[in-house]
Design an enzyme around this catalytic site. Structure first.
Site, PDB file in Angstrom:
ATOM      1  CG  HIS A  50      -1.871   1.078   1.346  1.00  0.00           C
ATOM      2  ND1 HIS A  50      -1.924   1.932   2.425  1.00  0.00           N
ATOM      3  CD2 HIS A  50      -2.851   1.475   0.498  1.00  0.00           C
ATOM      4  CE1 HIS A  50      -2.907   2.792   2.248  1.00  0.00           C
ATOM      5  NE2 HIS A  50      -3.485   2.548   1.086  1.00  0.00           N
ATOM      6  NE  ARG A  51      -2.056   5.697   1.367  1.00  0.00           N
ATOM      7  CZ  ARG A  51      -2.590   6.345   2.403  1.00  0.00           C
ATOM      8  NH1 ARG A  51      -1.841   7.131   3.144  1.00  0.00           N
ATOM      9  NH2 ARG A  51      -3.882   6.261   2.673  1.00  0.00           N
ATOM     10  CD  GLU A 110      -2.964   2.085  -3.194  1.00  0.00           C
ATOM     11  OE1 GLU A 110      -4.055   2.637  -3.340  1.00  0.00           O
ATOM     12  OE2 GLU A 110      -2.043   2.603  -2.508  1.00  0.00           O
ATOM     13  CG  ASP A 130      -2.980   6.878  -3.513  1.00  0.00           C
ATOM     14  OD1 ASP A 130      -4.074   6.296  -3.577  1.00  0.00           O
ATOM     15  OD2 ASP A 130      -2.146   6.668  -2.595  1.00  0.00           O
ATOM     16  CG  HIS A 132      -3.371   9.147   0.123  1.00  0.00           C
ATOM     17  ND1 HIS A 132      -4.015   9.933   1.070  1.00  0.00           N
ATOM     18  CD2 HIS A 132      -4.188   8.093  -0.113  1.00  0.00           C
ATOM     19  CE1 HIS A 132      -5.163   9.360   1.386  1.00  0.00           C
ATOM     20  NE2 HIS A 132      -5.288   8.248   0.691  1.00  0.00           N
ATOM     21  CD  GLU A 154      -7.257   5.321  -4.416  1.00  0.00           C
ATOM     22  OE1 GLU A 154      -6.550   4.669  -3.633  1.00  0.00           O
ATOM     23  OE2 GLU A 154      -8.206   6.052  -4.060  1.00  0.00           O
ATOM     24  CE  LYS A 162      -6.570   8.754  -2.773  1.00  0.00           C
ATOM     25  NZ  LYS A 162      -7.484   7.804  -2.068  1.00  0.00           N
ATOM     26  CG  ASP A 197       0.135   0.930   5.482  1.00  0.00           C
ATOM     27  OD1 ASP A 197      -0.160   1.118   4.283  1.00  0.00           O
ATOM     28  OD2 ASP A 197      -0.311   1.630   6.416  1.00  0.00           O
TER      29      ASP A 197
END
Ligand code: G3P
Ligand code: CA
Length: 257
Positions: free
Chosen positions: A18-19, A45, A47, A60, A120, A122, A245
């Site tokens: 995640h990120r 992942e 954004d 993000h 993603e 955003k 994460d």
């Protein structure tokens, strides 16, 4: 070095960093992505938003304040301004050289390497035409010709995903969902007309939901896992992917039930 991609290509649970590995390095920076890669995550992942001068960037929040040395809205700054900011010190002094990545910089860096992307969009409603731009970038770096599940584009804005699907059906889309009311069967029937992934908050996942999503030929990636206990719980529910994460919290070779 090809071992970890097997997770994305097989029936095993896909581990999505995640990120980047945001538990261990400043989110949405090359440092976090590199760590995710070294931790053998299946996918990164990230954004995507857009600078004032029209360049796609990876961050993000809609504002700069939390994760950079800047202030104000991302979309009101040029790429040069955004690139001049420190995007790492908030997490730790050793990351002071980290910048907001350009989206294409990330795609170029990992092109031909064995890691996938969960991209993603955003707040795409703030960025008219961003679907076309993201599609063009993916095509430019050959990410439209990757194997199944290697690149997925997702958003909380489902209309945007329908638009993206029409533009580039070779790259599957996912709908991000927070409200359990958006997981009713009629909604799932609608999503399947343009999406291949239904990606809900972890606390909305139940066996029956996993069954309903699978019955419609879609996959489910749940977000965002931040403890080892949650990993066991999600694996037991049979989700296809876990967005976390902490990529090392998911027992990596665990077979999907
Ligand atoms: O990938 C799912 C997750 O990233 C959605 O929420 O706020 O972390 O972008 P957020
Ligand atoms: Ca995200």
């Amino acid at each position: 070095d090809t071992d970890h991609i097997a997770a994305a290509n097989s029936a095993e649970t896909v581990v999505v960093a995640h990120r980047g590995a945001a538990g261990y390095a400043p989110e949405n920076t090359m440092a976090a992505f590199e760590l995710a890669y070294r931790m053998q995550s299946s996918m990164i992942e990230l954004d995507v938003q857009r600078s004032l001068d029209g360049e796609l960037v990876v961050i993000h929040d809609l504002t700069l304040d939390r994760t950079t040395s800047g202030t104000g809205e991302v979309r009101m700054h040029t790429l040069a301004e955004l690139r001049s900011l420190d995007a790492g010190s908030w997490f730790g002094g050793e990351y002071s050289s980290q910048q907001i990545p350009a989206f294409e910089e990330v795609l170029a860096h990992y092109s031909g390497k064995n890691i996938g992307f969960l991209i993603e969009l955003k707040a795409p409603e703030l960025y008219p035409g961003i679907e076309r731009q993201v599609a063009d970038s993916l095509i430019k770096y050959g990410y439209d010709k990757m194997g199944p599940g290697q690149v997925v584009v997702q958003s909380f804005n489902h209309e945007s995903m329908s638009t993206f699907h029409d533009m580039l059906p070779a790259v599957p889309t996912g709908v991000l969902i927070e409200d359990p009311a958006d997981l009713e069967n009629e909604k799932l029937d609608e999503y399947r007309t343009y999406a291949s992934y239904v990606n809900p908050h972890i606390y909305t996942v139940e066996h029956s939901l996993v069954r309903q999503i699978h019955a419609r030929g879609m996959k489910i990636y749940a977000w965002t896992l931040r403890s080892r206990e949650e990993a066991d719980y999600l694996l037991d529910l049979g989700v296809d992917g876990i967005i976390t994460d902490y990529p090392d919290y998911v027992p990596y070779k665990e077979a999907k039930k």
